[in-house]
Design a protein around this motif. Structure first.
Motif, PDB file in Angstrom:
ATOM      1  N   SER A 173      -0.362  18.039   0.085  1.00  0.00           N
ATOM      2  CA  SER A 173      -0.465  17.465  -1.254  1.00  0.00           C
ATOM      3  C   SER A 173      -1.483  16.316  -1.241  1.00  0.00           C
ATOM      4  N   ASP A 174      -1.972  15.947  -2.445  1.00  0.00           N
ATOM      5  CA  ASP A 174      -2.997  14.904  -2.518  1.00  0.00           C
ATOM      6  C   ASP A 174      -2.432  13.515  -2.239  1.00  0.00           C
ATOM      7  N   THR A 175      -1.159  13.336  -2.606  1.00  0.00           N
ATOM      8  CA  THR A 175      -0.612  11.985  -2.556  1.00  0.00           C
ATOM      9  C   THR A 175       0.102  11.660  -1.244  1.00  0.00           C
ATOM     10  N   ASN A 176       0.412  12.656  -0.439  1.00  0.00           N
ATOM     11  CA  ASN A 176       1.133  12.434   0.826  1.00  0.00           C
ATOM     12  C   ASN A 176       2.427  11.651   0.609  1.00  0.00           C
ATOM     13  N   THR A 177       3.161  12.049  -0.412  1.00  0.00           N
ATOM     14  CA  THR A 177       4.291  11.229  -0.835  1.00  0.00           C
ATOM     15  C   THR A 177       5.630  11.715  -0.300  1.00  0.00           C
ATOM     16  N   VAL A 178       6.482  10.770   0.071  1.00  0.00           N
ATOM     17  CA  VAL A 178       7.896  11.082   0.278  1.00  0.00           C
ATOM     18  C   VAL A 178       8.702  10.197  -0.678  1.00  0.00           C
ATOM     19  N   GLN A 179       9.735  10.802  -1.268  1.00  0.00           N
ATOM     20  CA  GLN A 179      10.594  10.041  -2.194  1.00  0.00           C
ATOM     21  C   GLN A 179      11.733   9.439  -1.389  1.00  0.00           C
ATOM     22  N   ILE A 180      12.103   8.232  -1.763  1.00  0.00           N
ATOM     23  CA  ILE A 180      13.198   7.554  -1.067  1.00  0.00           C
ATOM     24  C   ILE A 180      14.226   7.071  -2.097  1.00  0.00           C
ATOM     25  N   PHE A 236       6.733   6.570  -1.359  1.00  0.00           N
ATOM     26  CA  PHE A 236       5.690   5.965  -0.532  1.00  0.00           C
ATOM     27  C   PHE A 236       4.800   7.053   0.063  1.00  0.00           C
ATOM     28  N   ASN A 237       3.573   6.642   0.378  1.00  0.00           N
ATOM     29  CA  ASN A 237       2.684   7.504   1.156  1.00  0.00           C
ATOM     30  C   ASN A 237       3.263   7.561   2.567  1.00  0.00           C
ATOM     31  N   LEU A 271       7.430  -0.245  -8.720  1.00  0.00           N
ATOM     32  CA  LEU A 271       5.967  -0.340  -8.733  1.00  0.00           C
ATOM     33  C   LEU A 271       5.448  -1.525  -7.920  1.00  0.00           C
ATOM     34  N   SER A 272       6.356  -2.308  -7.385  1.00  0.00           N
ATOM     35  CA  SER A 272       5.936  -3.486  -6.602  1.00  0.00           C
ATOM     36  C   SER A 272       5.977  -3.162  -5.111  1.00  0.00           C
ATOM     37  N   PRO A 273       5.167  -3.887  -4.338  1.00  0.00           N
ATOM     38  CA  PRO A 273       5.134  -3.555  -2.905  1.00  0.00           C
ATOM     39  C   PRO A 273       6.459  -3.802  -2.194  1.00  0.00           C
ATOM     40  N   PHE A 331       5.829 -10.761  12.024  1.00  0.00           N
ATOM     41  CA  PHE A 331       5.080  -9.598  11.531  1.00  0.00           C
ATOM     42  C   PHE A 331       5.632  -9.160  10.185  1.00  0.00           C
ATOM     43  N   LEU A 332       4.751  -8.849   9.278  1.00  0.00           N
ATOM     44  CA  LEU A 332       5.205  -8.207   8.036  1.00  0.00           C
ATOM     45  C   LEU A 332       4.175  -7.188   7.585  1.00  0.00           C
ATOM     46  N   TYR A 333       4.663  -6.204   6.872  1.00  0.00           N
ATOM     47  CA  TYR A 333       3.816  -5.092   6.418  1.00  0.00           C
ATOM     48  C   TYR A 333       4.158  -4.823   4.967  1.00  0.00           C
ATOM     49  N   LEU A 334       3.143  -4.907   4.144  1.00  0.00           N
ATOM     50  CA  LEU A 334       3.332  -4.719   2.706  1.00  0.00           C
ATOM     51  C   LEU A 334       2.830  -3.328   2.364  1.00  0.00           C
ATOM     52  N   ILE A 335       3.610  -2.592   1.601  1.00  0.00           N
ATOM     53  CA  ILE A 335       3.184  -1.224   1.288  1.00  0.00           C
ATOM     54  C   ILE A 335       3.428  -0.959  -0.200  1.00  0.00           C
ATOM     55  N   LEU A 336       2.384  -0.535  -0.885  1.00  0.00           N
ATOM     56  CA  LEU A 336       2.513  -0.257  -2.320  1.00  0.00           C
ATOM     57  C   LEU A 336       3.167   1.098  -2.518  1.00  0.00           C
ATOM     58  N   PRO A 337       4.106   1.202  -3.458  1.00  0.00           N
ATOM     59  CA  PRO A 337       4.704   2.511  -3.725  1.00  0.00           C
ATOM     60  C   PRO A 337       3.704   3.428  -4.419  1.00  0.00           C
ATOM     61  N   VAL A 338       3.996   4.707  -4.381  1.00  0.00           N
ATOM     62  CA  VAL A 338       3.192   5.686  -5.122  1.00  0.00           C
ATOM     63  C   VAL A 338       3.936   5.961  -6.415  1.00  0.00           C
TER      64      VAL A 338
END
Lengths: 366, 101
Positions: free
Chosen positions: A277-284, A319-320, A344-346, A357-364
């Motif tokens: 798929s184009d978005t490489n998305t998994v739903q959580i 998320f991707n 819609l927020s990271p 350490f922290l990792y910010l990830i934007l939702p799809v």
């Protein structure tokens, strides 16, 4: 110039400087490696004018001297040599004789006068950090750099130094990684600079002995990293890194604690349905201490449920999966947390009981 | 240099300093007058006038925010770094900027 060396040492030298050899043939001298024999050591140097690498190995010296060899052929020759003692001898100023066992190869060389000098960063700010810590910091950060050369700033890693604290930040604008570490010797004044991510990746590869100390020198536009027998010089990226602090949410609506290995394996399996798929998305979906990971495409669909600990509101987010798997590979703890502030927020991923350490990830958007 | 000459030079400097202080004094007086006039003007506005101005500001800001959201939703960056450029996927800095407003 005449020396005797082992294949292992020669191979170490050519492999170490390989990344700095230019692939472009506009300046042929930059596609070469400089060999210099001095003080019982053979120095290998290469530069493409963006990055310069020098390393040295012990050899048995008959006569000192220097020459320039075409990197591609010399590296190939060294790789294919038998595992025995090898003699390199420069004759007639433009010919390198490579002798091994009862055989001999003659390789044409270039004049050393044309090879550019590696820049000297004597006047820069001097810093020291343990090689092991630097390697870990780089590995936890560099994967989040952008590969898009049209936006060069994001191909780099922002380094911020205050006293003995070093912060490294990388982002491709869809995710952001931030790592804090301790310097052995810090700077008197706060300092920040941007180092190309691919050079840090190479530096991480070159750190073999984790007990080494890495000596950094930072000037206005150059950085040098000196390890036991390797020197890396690179240009800093110019420009103003955006204010990353304003994108890190300070509050959260819900938070989960999960097992890194369990979730990583689950995402890896479920993401098989997102591969094309184009978005490489998994739903959580998170509710009542249960996380459901779901994905579907024309190939089919699947879901996995894993037990987690959650507090706050139920979560439904996408998320991707590549961005998730990237961070799971570098989380150094068995458990981690994700803080959610909305669909819609990271989301913020942190190792459990570890604030460095922290990792910010934007939702799809789904 | 003789002592007299030094004293003359010092006197001239002193004179210049005094002139500068006088000029600054006049400027301060003018600013204080202006400040007082503006204060009186502000007091002459009614609560209704003030509320009207505040509503207008909020409306303009609201329109600005809506325009930025619209621009972002249409697929363009609104973060200062890449403002107006086409974006691919969501951008952390645009989202952060919208959240801050």
């Amino acid at each position: 110039m005449k020396i005797t060396a082992t294949k292992e040492n020669l191979l170490f030298g050519v492999s170490a400087v390989q990344k700095a050899v230019s692939n472009k043939s506009t300046l042929p001298i930059l596609t070469c490696i400089k060999l210099e024999v001095q003080n019982e050591k053979l120095y290998f140097s290469a530069t493409d004018l963006e990055i310069g690498i020098q390393c040295h190995v012990p050899v048995e010296v008959v006569t000192e001297g220097m020459t320039i060899v075409p990197a591609k052929y010399f590296s190939e020759i060294v790789r294919k040599l038998p595992d025995s003692l090898i003699t390199l001898e420069l004759v007639n100023e433009h010919e390198l004789i490579i002798e091994y066992e009862k055989s001999q190869l003659n390789l044409k060389t270039f004049s050393p006068d044309d090879f550019p000098q590696l820049p000297d960063v004597e006047a820069g700010v001097k810093l020291e950090i343990s090689a092991a810590e630097l390697k870990q910091m780089i590995n936890q950060i560099v994967f989040a750099c952008s590969m898009d050369e049209r936006r060069p700033l994001f191909t780099g890693v922002l380094c911020e130094i205050e006293n003995k604290q070093l912060k490294m930040v990388s982002t491709d604008t869809h995710r952001l990684a931030l790592k804090q570490g301790k310097l052995k010797k810090g700077a008197k004044k706060p300092l920040s600079f941007i180092i190309p991510g691919k050079i840090l990746s190479e530096l991480s590869r070159l750190i073999q002995n984790e007990e080494d100390i890495c000596y950094l020198s930072i000037s206005e536009n150059l950085a040098t990293f000196l390890l036991d027998n390797i020197l890396v010089v690179c240009r800093l990226l110019e420009g103003q890194f955006p204010n990353y602090r304003q994108v890190i949410p300070t509050q959260y609506n819900s938070k989960i604690k999960a097992n890194t290995k369990l979730l990583s394996e689950a995402v890896e399996r479920i993401s098989l349905f997102s591969l094309n798929s184009d978005t490489n998305t998994v739903q959580i979906k998170v509710e009542d201490n249960l996380m459901i990971i779901f994905s579907q495409s024309e190939l089919g669909q699947g879901y996995e449920q894993i037990f987690i600990e959650n507090e706050g509101e139920p979560v439904e987010i996408a998320f991707n999966y590549r961005y998730l798997l990237d961070v799971f590979k570098v989380l150094a703890t068995d458990f981690f947390t994700i803080e959610f502030t909305g669909s819609l927020s990271p989301g913020i991923i942190r190792p459990l009981e570890n604030d460095d350490f922290l990792y910010l990830i934007l939702p799809v958007r789904s | 240099m003789k002592l007299t000459e030094s004293l003359i030079e010092l006197e001239e400097k002193h004179q210049a300093l005094l002139e500068e202080i006088t000029a600054l004094k006049m400027l301060a007086f003018t600013l204080e007058e202006e400040n007082e006039r503006l204060r009186r003007l502000l007091c002459s506005y009614t609560d209704e006038d003030k509320a009207k101005v505040e509503r207008n500001v909020a409306k303009i800001q609201g329109q600005g925010y809506d325009n930025l959201v619209k621009l972002y939703e249409e697929g363009f960056h609104i973060c200062h770094l890449h403002f107006g450029q086409a974006r691919q996927g969501d951008c952390l800095f645009c989202v952060g900027f919208l959240r801050k407003l």
